[in-house]
Design a protein around this motif. Sequence first.
Motif, short mmCIF file in Angstrom:
data_model
loop_
_atom_site.label_atom_id
_atom_site.label_comp_id
_atom_site.label_asym_id
_atom_site.label_seq_id
_atom_site.Cartn_x
_atom_site.Cartn_y
_atom_site.Cartn_z
N GLY A 146 0.82 -1.21 0.00
CA GLY A 146 0.00 0.00 0.00
C GLY A 146 0.86 1.26 0.00
N GLY A 147 0.58 2.17 -0.92
CA GLY A 147 1.37 3.39 -1.04
C GLY A 147 0.88 4.50 -0.12
N ASN A 148 1.72 5.52 0.02
CA ASN A 148 1.37 6.68 0.86
C ASN A 148 0.39 7.60 0.14
N GLY A 191 -2.43 0.51 -4.31
CA GLY A 191 -1.60 -0.69 -4.29
C GLY A 191 -0.41 -0.58 -5.22
N ARG A 192 0.48 -1.57 -5.15
CA ARG A 192 1.72 -1.60 -5.93
C ARG A 192 2.62 -0.42 -5.57
N ASP A 193 2.54 -0.02 -4.27
CA ASP A 193 3.40 1.05 -3.74
C ASP A 193 3.23 2.36 -4.50
N ARG A 194 2.03 2.65 -4.94
CA ARG A 194 1.78 3.89 -5.68
C ARG A 194 1.37 5.01 -4.71
N THR A 195 2.14 6.07 -4.73
CA THR A 195 1.86 7.24 -3.89
C THR A 195 0.80 8.11 -4.56
#
Length: 349
Positions: free
Chosen positions: A36-38, A75-79
Amino acid sequence: MHFLDQAKIFVKSGDGGPGAVSFRREKYIEYGGPDGGNGGKGGDIVFEAVSGLNTLIDFRYTQHFKARRGTPGAGRDRTGAGGDDLVIQVPIGTQILADDEDRSLLADLTKEGERIVFLRGGDGGRGNASYKSSTNRAPRQHGPGWPGEEMWVWLRLKLLADAGLVGLPNAGKSTFINAVSNAQAKVGAYAFTTTRPQLGVVSHKGREFVIADIPGLVEGAADGAGIGDRFLGHIERCRVLLHLVDANDADVATSYHIVRDELDAYGAGLTDKPVVVALNKVDTLDEELIAALKAELEEASGYPVMALSGASGEGVGAVLDKLLEAIGPVAPAADHRDDGDDEGAWSPL
């Protein structure tokens, strides 16, 4: 366009976007873990001084300004994307004051293009990927995002001018500014013809300067009598004051002292500014009476007195010469070349 020199507005910067709770779900990747991204940062509230504006009338109809909040993480570390900043354009010379009893000064925009970040947007919340540790392999917590800042503020406009006109009501200030500049101030044979400040650009001997005319001052103006006390702030930034005294007044010395006493009561260094004292409306008098009134006014003021008539143009050129002398020379353009530059340095010309 109506003139408005103060307004109360509400400003709020954007909230930060919340972080995301997400886990990898690719095939053949066991225990993929959190991704989970910021959240994105909220937009800032920015004030910018721009040319071409000389009133705050727009803020009478729009009083709430809110910047956009940040986009949530994914998701996929997307800010998440940051919220757009909200730029509030104000006239040059605008002060931002707190909504307290003392109206504390928070910012003062005196130069064209000057920008300040007044309220910073909230930071985005953390996604669950940032909570991962050796002992917490599958965190499900996330940050909701930090809230933005908000407050009520007062905007107060103090016009920027090189010279300011002061005097009693019906001293001929509007006639004078119409005669020497491009202003179109209302002129009438009654007191308080001028109900709002006027700006005019004077062109004289190859120079240009800005002159400001404020409503006439009466005795007790600093304590709220009349309407001129509210507009005295517009001449605080003037380099020189032109004090006009009506030659038809019963006592020119008393007329001079009434205005000077109100300037002194207002404070802000107005009585410390260079002043040019002029006897106006002399086109209706003979030379002997003009000389007597000038002597009386010089004794009362301690300044040399000039005689003029805004209606006929008599003596106006000499007064403008005196104003230019008090304003001073134009500052030379800055030379950005380094001392070590060669004379044969490349030039596009």
